[in-house]
Design a protein around this motif. Structure first.
Motif, PDB file in Angstrom:
ATOM      1  N   ALA A 161      -4.510   5.015  -3.892  1.00 14.97           N
ATOM      2  CA  ALA A 161      -4.603   5.646  -2.572  1.00 14.97           C
ATOM      3  C   ALA A 161      -5.870   5.206  -1.858  1.00 14.97           C
ATOM      4  O   ALA A 161      -6.906   4.977  -2.492  1.00 14.97           O
ATOM      5  CB  ALA A 161      -4.588   7.170  -2.721  1.00 14.97           C
ATOM      6  N   VAL A 162      -5.776   5.134  -0.538  1.00 20.39           N
ATOM      7  CA  VAL A 162      -6.936   4.759   0.267  1.00 20.39           C
ATOM      8  C   VAL A 162      -6.868   5.486   1.603  1.00 20.39           C
ATOM      9  O   VAL A 162      -5.784   5.839   2.072  1.00 20.39           O
ATOM     10  CB  VAL A 162      -6.972   3.221   0.476  1.00 20.39           C
ATOM     11  CG1 VAL A 162      -5.880   2.767   1.446  1.00 20.39           C
ATOM     12  CG2 VAL A 162      -8.349   2.756   0.939  1.00 20.39           C
ATOM     13  N   PHE A 189      -3.307   7.239   2.519  1.00 21.07           N
ATOM     14  CA  PHE A 189      -2.094   6.492   2.216  1.00 21.07           C
ATOM     15  C   PHE A 189      -1.987   6.333   0.703  1.00 21.07           C
ATOM     16  O   PHE A 189      -2.873   5.740   0.078  1.00 21.07           O
ATOM     17  CB  PHE A 189      -2.132   5.116   2.879  1.00 21.07           C
ATOM     18  CG  PHE A 189      -2.147   5.163   4.386  1.00 21.07           C
ATOM     19  CD1 PHE A 189      -0.993   4.923   5.119  1.00 21.07           C
ATOM     20  CD2 PHE A 189      -3.316   5.454   5.080  1.00 21.07           C
ATOM     21  CE1 PHE A 189      -1.008   4.963   6.506  1.00 21.07           C
ATOM     22  CE2 PHE A 189      -3.337   5.501   6.470  1.00 21.07           C
ATOM     23  CZ  PHE A 189      -2.178   5.259   7.187  1.00 21.07           C
ATOM     24  N   ILE A 190      -0.925   6.871   0.114  1.00 21.11           N
ATOM     25  CA  ILE A 190      -0.688   6.753  -1.322  1.00 21.11           C
ATOM     26  C   ILE A 190       0.497   5.825  -1.516  1.00 21.11           C
ATOM     27  O   ILE A 190       1.576   6.039  -0.947  1.00 21.11           O
ATOM     28  CB  ILE A 190      -0.414   8.127  -1.967  1.00 21.11           C
ATOM     29  CG1 ILE A 190      -1.584   9.079  -1.715  1.00 21.11           C
ATOM     30  CG2 ILE A 190      -0.204   7.974  -3.456  1.00 21.11           C
ATOM     31  CD1 ILE A 190      -1.422  10.014  -0.562  1.00 21.11           C
ATOM     32  N   MET A 191       0.279   4.768  -2.318  1.00 22.45           N
ATOM     33  CA  MET A 191       1.293   3.729  -2.457  1.00 22.45           C
ATOM     34  C   MET A 191       1.384   3.266  -3.909  1.00 22.45           C
ATOM     35  O   MET A 191       0.485   3.510  -4.715  1.00 22.45           O
ATOM     36  CB  MET A 191       0.940   2.528  -1.564  1.00 22.45           C
ATOM     37  CG  MET A 191       0.795   2.866  -0.097  1.00 22.45           C
ATOM     38  SD  MET A 191       0.176   1.483   0.903  1.00 22.45           S
ATOM     39  CE  MET A 191       1.561   0.367   0.780  1.00 22.45           C
ATOM     40  N   GLN A 196       5.399   0.276  -2.209  1.00 25.49           N
ATOM     41  CA  GLN A 196       6.228   1.394  -1.757  1.00 25.49           C
ATOM     42  C   GLN A 196       5.345   2.595  -1.417  1.00 25.49           C
ATOM     43  O   GLN A 196       4.368   2.886  -2.113  1.00 25.49           O
ATOM     44  CB  GLN A 196       7.231   1.779  -2.847  1.00 25.49           C
ATOM     45  CG  GLN A 196       8.263   0.712  -3.132  1.00 25.49           C
ATOM     46  CD  GLN A 196       9.199   0.484  -1.956  1.00 25.49           C
ATOM     47  OE1 GLN A 196       9.890   1.392  -1.510  1.00 25.49           O
ATOM     48  NE2 GLN A 196       9.208  -0.733  -1.438  1.00 25.49           N
ATOM     49  N   LEU A 197       5.714   3.286  -0.355  1.00 25.29           N
ATOM     50  CA  LEU A 197       4.963   4.473   0.049  1.00 25.29           C
ATOM     51  C   LEU A 197       5.356   5.685  -0.792  1.00 25.29           C
ATOM     52  O   LEU A 197       6.532   5.902  -1.071  1.00 25.29           O
ATOM     53  CB  LEU A 197       5.218   4.793   1.521  1.00 25.29           C
ATOM     54  CG  LEU A 197       4.553   3.874   2.547  1.00 25.29           C
ATOM     55  CD1 LEU A 197       5.142   4.124   3.923  1.00 25.29           C
ATOM     56  CD2 LEU A 197       3.046   4.094   2.576  1.00 25.29           C
ATOM     57  N   ILE A 198       4.357   6.454  -1.194  1.00 23.12           N
ATOM     58  CA  ILE A 198       4.589   7.734  -1.867  1.00 23.12           C
ATOM     59  C   ILE A 198       4.338   8.879  -0.893  1.00 23.12           C
ATOM     60  O   ILE A 198       5.131   9.794  -0.759  1.00 23.12           O
ATOM     61  CB  ILE A 198       3.689   7.872  -3.101  1.00 23.12           C
ATOM     62  CG1 ILE A 198       4.055   6.816  -4.133  1.00 23.12           C
ATOM     63  CG2 ILE A 198       3.790   9.276  -3.697  1.00 23.12           C
ATOM     64  CD1 ILE A 198       3.101   6.749  -5.310  1.00 23.12           C
ATOM     65  N   VAL A 225      -4.930  -0.870  -0.751  1.00 22.57           N
ATOM     66  CA  VAL A 225      -4.237  -0.496  -1.983  1.00 22.57           C
ATOM     67  C   VAL A 225      -4.044  -1.723  -2.870  1.00 22.57           C
ATOM     68  O   VAL A 225      -4.175  -1.654  -4.103  1.00 22.57           O
ATOM     69  CB  VAL A 225      -2.896   0.199  -1.680  1.00 22.57           C
ATOM     70  CG1 VAL A 225      -2.032   0.283  -2.936  1.00 22.57           C
ATOM     71  CG2 VAL A 225      -3.151   1.599  -1.122  1.00 22.57           C
ATOM     72  N   GLY A 226      -3.757  -2.872  -2.258  1.00 20.81           N
ATOM     73  CA  GLY A 226      -3.621  -4.097  -3.032  1.00 20.81           C
ATOM     74  C   GLY A 226      -4.891  -4.417  -3.808  1.00 20.81           C
ATOM     75  O   GLY A 226      -4.843  -4.805  -4.993  1.00 20.81           O
TER      76      GLY A 226
END
Length: 238
Positions: A161-162, A189-191, A196-198, A225-226
């Motif tokens: 997450a970021v 943003f949690i991914m 994929q988005l959470i 996130v990457g």
């Protein structure tokens, strides 16, 4: 110019130190700039009553901030006799975010509790907790696999997450406290590692935002996130 001098799309320095506690099945200290969070994962051969007998596993989380993690001393919630609404909301977010990357059938009927204790806060504590929490979870699951207690890896994908927001009219990545405290728009943003988005939490804190700005923040989040997933994999050997 950002207060830290970073570029708009530049993350704070990130480090993840693993196996920092003796007793937890998985542990790490994650540092995102001046935000430092201790994350531990505990394996238990039990599950909550509402899924007992289902064959499904469970991942949950608890979150807390130490009294001097902030500029002035915070009262311990245990002293107050109850958790604050912010704490409850954040630990629920951490738990459901981590569960999104878990095959609960493969995990089997056991529970993993991820504890996230904020040692020092400078913005983005929930994001650091999710990111570090996954590393602690990964290490704990590795022990299950090594012991032959699960037949297949229950972790489907890394979860990180970021934060992103609009600061001084510009979209920026990974807000620290000086930015977060005055940002016109703030988002988390949690991914998953595959993009994929959470969950996305976004709100206007003093100014509205456009669809174009939201898309820009989404692009920054994907970049951040990457980078975090790369740090997670390097730390956990995954």
């Amino acid at each position: 110019m950002r207060p830290s001098g970073r570029e708009l799309s530049e993350m704070r320095p990130v480090s993840i130190e693993t196996d920092v506690t003796k007793h937890a099945e998985g542990s790490c200290m994650i540092r995102m700039g001046d935000t430092h969070v201790l994350c531990t994962a505990t394996l238990e051969d039990r599950v909550p009553p509402f899924i007992k007998g289902s064959g499904l596993g469970w991942v949950t989380a608890e979150y807390g901030m130490l009294p001097r993690s902030t500029t002035s001393r915070m009262r311990r919630e245990a002293t107050a006799g109850k958790q604050g609404g912010r704490t409850v909301e954040i630990q629920r977010l951490i738990g459901r975010s981590l569960r999104a990357g878990v095959d609960r059938v493969a995990l089997g009927e056991r529970q993993i509790t991820v504890d996230c204790d904020v040692i020092q806060a400078d913005g983005g504590t929930r994001c650091a907790s999710i990111t570090g929490g996954w590393v602690a979870l990964r290490l704990a699951v590795n022990k299950l696999i090594k012991a032959g207690e699960v037949t297949s890896d229950p972790l489907l994908d890394p979860v990180a997450a970021v934060s992103c927001g609009i600061y001084a009219g510009q979209p920026v990545l990974d807000l620290d406290y000086p930015e977060d405290s005055v940002a016109g728009v703030d988002g988390n943003f949690i991914m998953t590692g595959s993009g994929q988005l959470i969950e996305v939490q976004m709100s206007a804190e003093g100014a509205t935002f456009s669809r174009d700005q939201m898309d820009q923040l989404m692009g920054l989040a994907e970049k951040g996130v990457g980078e975090l997933v790369a740090s997670q994999r390097a730390a956990a050997g995954a």
